[in-house]
Design a protein around this motif. Structure first.
Motif, short mmCIF file in Angstrom:
data_model
loop_
_atom_site.label_atom_id
_atom_site.label_comp_id
_atom_site.label_asym_id
_atom_site.label_seq_id
_atom_site.Cartn_x
_atom_site.Cartn_y
_atom_site.Cartn_z
N ALA A 53 11.21 7.22 3.59
CA ALA A 53 10.32 7.96 2.69
C ALA A 53 9.58 6.98 1.77
O ALA A 53 8.37 7.12 1.54
CB ALA A 53 11.12 8.97 1.87
N ASP A 54 10.30 5.99 1.26
CA ASP A 54 9.67 5.06 0.33
C ASP A 54 8.68 4.13 1.03
O ASP A 54 7.63 3.80 0.48
CB ASP A 54 10.75 4.25 -0.42
N PHE A 55 8.99 3.74 2.24
CA PHE A 55 8.04 2.91 2.99
C PHE A 55 6.76 3.70 3.25
O PHE A 55 5.65 3.20 3.02
CB PHE A 55 8.67 2.43 4.31
N TYR A 56 6.90 4.93 3.68
CA TYR A 56 5.71 5.74 3.94
C TYR A 56 4.94 6.00 2.66
O TYR A 56 3.70 5.94 2.64
CB TYR A 56 6.11 7.09 4.59
N GLY A 57 5.66 6.28 1.58
CA GLY A 57 4.99 6.53 0.30
C GLY A 57 4.20 5.31 -0.17
O GLY A 57 3.04 5.41 -0.57
N HIS A 58 4.82 4.15 -0.08
CA HIS A 58 4.12 2.94 -0.55
C HIS A 58 2.96 2.58 0.37
O HIS A 58 1.90 2.17 -0.09
CB HIS A 58 5.11 1.77 -0.66
N VAL A 59 3.16 2.71 1.66
CA VAL A 59 2.05 2.44 2.59
C VAL A 59 0.90 3.40 2.29
O VAL A 59 -0.27 2.99 2.22
CB VAL A 59 2.51 2.58 4.07
N GLY B 150 2.27 10.90 2.95
CA GLY B 150 3.04 9.95 2.15
C GLY B 150 3.71 10.56 0.94
O GLY B 150 4.42 9.87 0.22
N ALA B 151 3.48 11.87 0.69
CA ALA B 151 4.07 12.55 -0.48
C ALA B 151 3.56 11.90 -1.77
O ALA B 151 4.34 11.61 -2.69
CB ALA B 151 5.59 12.55 -0.42
N LEU B 152 2.25 11.66 -1.83
CA LEU B 152 1.65 11.08 -3.03
C LEU B 152 1.36 12.17 -4.05
O LEU B 152 1.21 13.35 -3.70
CB LEU B 152 0.35 10.36 -2.65
N ASP B 153 1.27 11.78 -5.30
CA ASP B 153 0.94 12.76 -6.34
C ASP B 153 -0.58 12.94 -6.41
O ASP B 153 -1.33 12.37 -5.62
CB ASP B 153 1.56 12.37 -7.69
N LEU C 150 11.62 -3.04 -1.65
CA LEU C 150 11.66 -2.43 -0.32
C LEU C 150 11.21 -3.42 0.75
O LEU C 150 11.88 -3.61 1.78
CB LEU C 150 10.76 -1.19 -0.30
N LEU C 151 10.07 -4.08 0.50
CA LEU C 151 9.55 -5.02 1.50
C LEU C 151 10.55 -6.16 1.72
O LEU C 151 10.84 -6.53 2.85
CB LEU C 151 8.20 -5.57 1.06
N ARG C 152 11.06 -6.72 0.62
CA ARG C 152 11.94 -7.89 0.74
C ARG C 152 13.30 -7.54 1.33
O ARG C 152 14.01 -8.42 1.83
CB ARG C 152 12.09 -8.57 -0.62
N SER C 153 13.69 -6.26 1.28
CA SER C 153 14.98 -5.87 1.86
C SER C 153 15.00 -6.00 3.38
O SER C 153 16.06 -6.11 3.99
CB SER C 153 15.31 -4.41 1.49
N GLY D 217 2.65 -9.69 0.71
CA GLY D 217 1.61 -9.28 1.67
C GLY D 217 1.95 -9.72 3.08
O GLY D 217 1.72 -8.99 4.05
N GLU D 218 2.52 -10.92 3.20
CA GLU D 218 2.94 -11.39 4.53
C GLU D 218 4.03 -10.51 5.10
O GLU D 218 4.03 -10.17 6.29
CB GLU D 218 3.45 -12.84 4.43
N ILE D 219 4.98 -10.12 4.24
CA ILE D 219 6.05 -9.22 4.71
C ILE D 219 5.47 -7.87 5.10
O ILE D 219 5.83 -7.27 6.12
CB ILE D 219 7.13 -9.04 3.62
N LEU D 220 4.53 -7.41 4.28
CA LEU D 220 3.91 -6.11 4.57
C LEU D 220 3.21 -6.13 5.93
O LEU D 220 3.32 -5.18 6.72
CB LEU D 220 2.91 -5.75 3.46
N LEU D 221 2.51 -7.22 6.22
CA LEU D 221 1.82 -7.31 7.52
C LEU D 221 2.85 -7.25 8.66
O LEU D 221 2.63 -6.56 9.66
CB LEU D 221 1.01 -8.61 7.60
N GLU D 222 3.95 -7.95 8.49
CA GLU D 222 4.99 -7.93 9.52
C GLU D 222 5.54 -6.51 9.69
O GLU D 222 5.76 -6.02 10.81
CB GLU D 222 6.11 -8.90 9.13
N ALA D 223 5.74 -5.84 8.54
CA ALA D 223 6.26 -4.47 8.58
C ALA D 223 5.27 -3.53 9.26
O ALA D 223 5.66 -2.66 10.06
CB ALA D 223 6.57 -3.98 7.17
#
Lengths: 529, 529
Positions: A174-180, A213-216, A256-259, B202-208
């Motif tokens: 959910a959080d990945f989709y929301g942030h994307v 994305g469940a954005l506000d 989230l990204l770094r995880s 941003g690099e991680i995001l691209l990979e994701a």
């Protein structure tokens, strides 16, 4: 899927429908036929014409061999099947309480599971688009139930993220989709995509991103009703005066990204994992039993092939009866060989250098599965995980929860490990007891209940499985280009089939489609000959 | 979930775990307790202390009323339940062959379905996080099986897009994700997000995005192995010499956006629709039967409440035996009323103006469900759709395929329509035969097999259901603020419960959690009194 192949051209058929039912019906029929194209399995083969009393000796009573036996015998061929094991099915196999299994090296395990518990050491799921296998399950009375591929309440786990604390899949997705969604909306609003997406389409895209994305209303993914309506609440809605829900905090985009936990999402979107996916009621061994009901009388078990010799008139196979030790021979006009390549490579046979090279060109995957039985289904009772898979960067790779008998109060079995590669080699080199101990150690980091609830375990390291010497054939682009056709084409009177002779490596559907392709070519040769 | 509530504070417990098992175990326990927070259902209520022989009259034997009857009787209360219908369960109801149902207006339908086929006119799915209902299913021996919410091979359909031709869900979702991934990658690479996302992130995001969106090495979503590995192939992989797959063409971004079909994706990501979702084996009526086994002896069926009168000493309810016509009375110290509000509003009762206003403040949804029986499961046999839901902009809104008995060769039943709002009103105003005819007309645009395979149909228009006069309570933010507490709090000796007295409108979990909240407050009053 169960319908016979239409004995007219597509144009004929469409013309007929168009005349009888108008353009709208024709349009729908076209649509339907487009979809039918999506399956390589066109129904069982139609082996019509005079087979001249030909005989076929099939080596291996796995799903490929038994599919061939079923369809060839229906077409009037004389069929005999030789099988090394004392059971049919090959890798289509279920281990349950009382089953004994001896691996290469001599270690013998007797499965201790309570009645009703099992693991499938080999294939364990059947996607809806494996039309061949589903066709035979339906035909042979093998009941199917859903396999739970995706469970939003299962965990994703990275030892290097969140202090090693497992996260719920639903939070990560959910959080990945929301942030994307929020990031792309920001880009659209900043005009960054003006050359790619028109203003009008950009408006639609923003609406789509908000809805998906469940954005506000400000196109942000933030704590509130919208995001909790996807990821879940800190306190769920309830009833009466204690009813008001409390929203939960999304994970920030950097954390989230770094995880790296977003890595677990894509796998569930893969073609082979899309719902509906099935498992046979009672385990994958039921597929073997279904085929056995139809062709079991043609199979000679406990028959270890030692040599395959062909000449212009036929094929003669030498085999040893593994119970009596007697060496015997069987002959036929043709041989369909489904023996896994690492085993076949050790059998004396007079084939062309090209086929011989192909047989030796395909390494087999080193998959290991470990089943663990626990006193209770703590994953359901404590963690509210009903079926599905937890993913981890620990060497066990995944934990799969049973997709059946939800809520059962008795002992339960997890697939505690399903891994290949380097970790697979390490586990293969260990004893069965060591494998279980390692898998307990890893899994305890996700489910602390492991140690207290553990009862017993069983493992299958496929490189030590005597009848395959590996899990499935691992083709590369280069080996495909050089060897695949040589592996599949007729070599004298010998044809190969099995998942290794398919583009469905590791799947039973590969065995079935390759068997049908092979016997169709065999039949064409027989009636032409 | 089945464990009793811990009789110590969280801090006590963590301290104990920390001492006994070290910091790692404590950390895991904290994680586990955080997750437990996510459920508003904390296990069955613990109604301890002297209830002084108090009696409770419960109105309505739906899941709310029966939950209350079960737990109050366990706590030693004298319990009687009055039920209008000649069955228990209320909206927890299954219609199957032989069942007769008469709606308001007098139209009577007798369901013609073959044995084993059914529809659930009311609730039909149980998400994993409906902990209360799942608790009672497990306790009462109601077997659960997966409900197939998402089927990637089902259709999404917009009469204004793709010439009205239904599209596969997998094509729409894979292509939406692919295009979103490509567009966001383009924005990142253009530096449009430099102020929001660091270069490293941003690099991680691209990979994701590549991994999730199935992008190629140039970060594009194009025809090829990656995209077909999500959406499916024009020709699937197979075996032998006819094995090579052919990739399929993604839909371009403009066509996809303008189709509006992305609207169907978000709904499957909602909290209430996340897998694992269950259905009771044999239909939702099995929930009613499970409760009936436990509390059926306390229920007087065929009892239509006509008046509810309270004074300082107790509550007296007048009711008519709908079989004999006799008018009778029942009394108790307290009354727990679960009668749906549109029905309750027509019953004479002496309650406060605030409660009276609350009862009249909540309109009920006008949902309509239509079940259609066909000669065969053409959706499985022709379309390879096993369970799940097709979404359409036609007035029937959705088509749901059975999540059970996959591959059955006999007649099959679809939920051909589940709709509220304006379309719901129109269908409610029609006769049962007209409803079936309209639903056939709409569904034929998606499944041309409808007309040729149709056998019979049955419909429930909830505004014509005598025992509810609507499907479920529809609260607004404004009506919640003004009336919700008044609806739920004690009014003299009367308490209300049911999904309408919850934040789980339309779900059985609302009935269960509201019943538990109500009887917990009732019990506190009794032991304090």
């Amino acid at each position: 899927m169960n319908e016979p192949v239409m004995p007219m051209t597509k144009r004929d058929l469409l013309s007929m429908i168009g005349t009888a039912a108008g353009a709208s019906a024709m349009y729908m029929a076209m649509s339907s036929m487009d979809q039918a194209k999506a399956s390589d399995f066109k129904g069982p083969p139609k082996l019509e014409g005079d087979n001249k009393g030909a005989s076929v000796l099939i080596l291996g009573a796995g799903v490929a061999g038994m599919t061939a036996a079923l369809e060839l015998s229906r077409a009037g061929y004389k069929v005999q099947v030789l099988e090394y094991n004392d059971r049919v099915g090959g890798r289509s196999w279920t281990l349950q309480g009382g089953d004994t299994y001896t691996e290469l090296g001599g270690a013998t395990q007797t499965c201790q599971f309570a009645p009703g518990n099992y693991i499938n050491p080999g294939p364990w799921r059947i996607p809806w688009h494996h039309h061949g296998l589903i066709h035979y399950c339906h035909e042979l009375g093998v009941a199917l139930e859903p396999f739970m591929q995706v469970n939003y309440n299962a965990y994703v786990h990275n030892t290097q993220a969140f202090g090693g604390k497992p996260q719920r899949y639903r939070h990560i997705q959910a959080d990945f989709y929301g942030h994307v969604g929020e990031l792309l909306a920001k880009s659209v609003n900043a005009g960054a995509l003006a050359q790619t997406v028109s203003k009008e389409d950009g408006e639609i895209l923003l609406e789509a991103l908000r809805s998906w994305g469940a954005l506000d209303r400000n196109m942000r993914y933030v704590k509130g009703a919208a995001s909790s309506g996807r990821r879940g609440y800190d306190k769920e809605p309830g009833g009466g005066l204690s009813a008001v829900p409390e929203p939960s905090d999304p994970i920030d985009v950097q954390t989230l990204l770094r995880s790296g936990l977003w890595r677990s999402i894509g796998g569930n979107l893969q073609w082979d994992h899309l719902s509906t996916i099935f498992q046979p009621v009672g385990g994958m061994g039921q597929v073997a039993k279904g085929f056995e009901r139809a062709v079991g009388h043609m199979v000679r078990k406990n028959s270890k092939v030692t040599a395959i010799q062909q000449d212009e008139k036929g094929v003669t196979v030498s085999y040893k009866d593994t119970k009596s030790g007697a060496v015997m021979k069987a002959s036929a006009d043709y041989c369909l060989c489904t023996i896994p390549l690492p085993v076949l490579a050790q059998i004396e046979m007079n084939v062309s250098p090209e086929l011989d090279a192909a047989i030796r060109a395909v390494p087999y995957s080193t998959s290991v599965k470990v089943g663990l039985e626990f006193k209770r289904r703590f994953w359901e009772q404590d963690d509210q995980i009903y079926g599905g898979i937890t993913y981890t960067d620990l060497p066990n790779s995944q934990i799969s929860y049973p997709s059946t008998r939800y809520g059962d109060k008795g002992p339960g079995v997890l697939l505690g490990c399903y891994v290949g590669g380097a970790a697979g080699y390490e586990l293969t080199a260990s004893t069965p007891a060591q494998r279980v101990e390692k898998v307990l150690e890893w899994g305890s980091q996700i489910h602390p209940q492991y140690r207290g609830e553990f009862m017993n375990g069983v493992s299958v390291a496929w490189h030590r499985v005597p009848f395959t010497l590996g899990c499935f054939g691992s083709w590369t682009e280069a080996s495909r280009a050089e060897h695949y056709k040589n592996l599949c084409k007729f070599d004298g009177r010998i044809l190969l089939a099995g998942e290794h002779a398919s583009y469905y490596g590791g799947w039973q559907e590969g065995g079935i489609t390759s068997a049908i392709d092979a016997i169709t070519r065999l039949h064409q040769r027989v009636i032409a000959g």
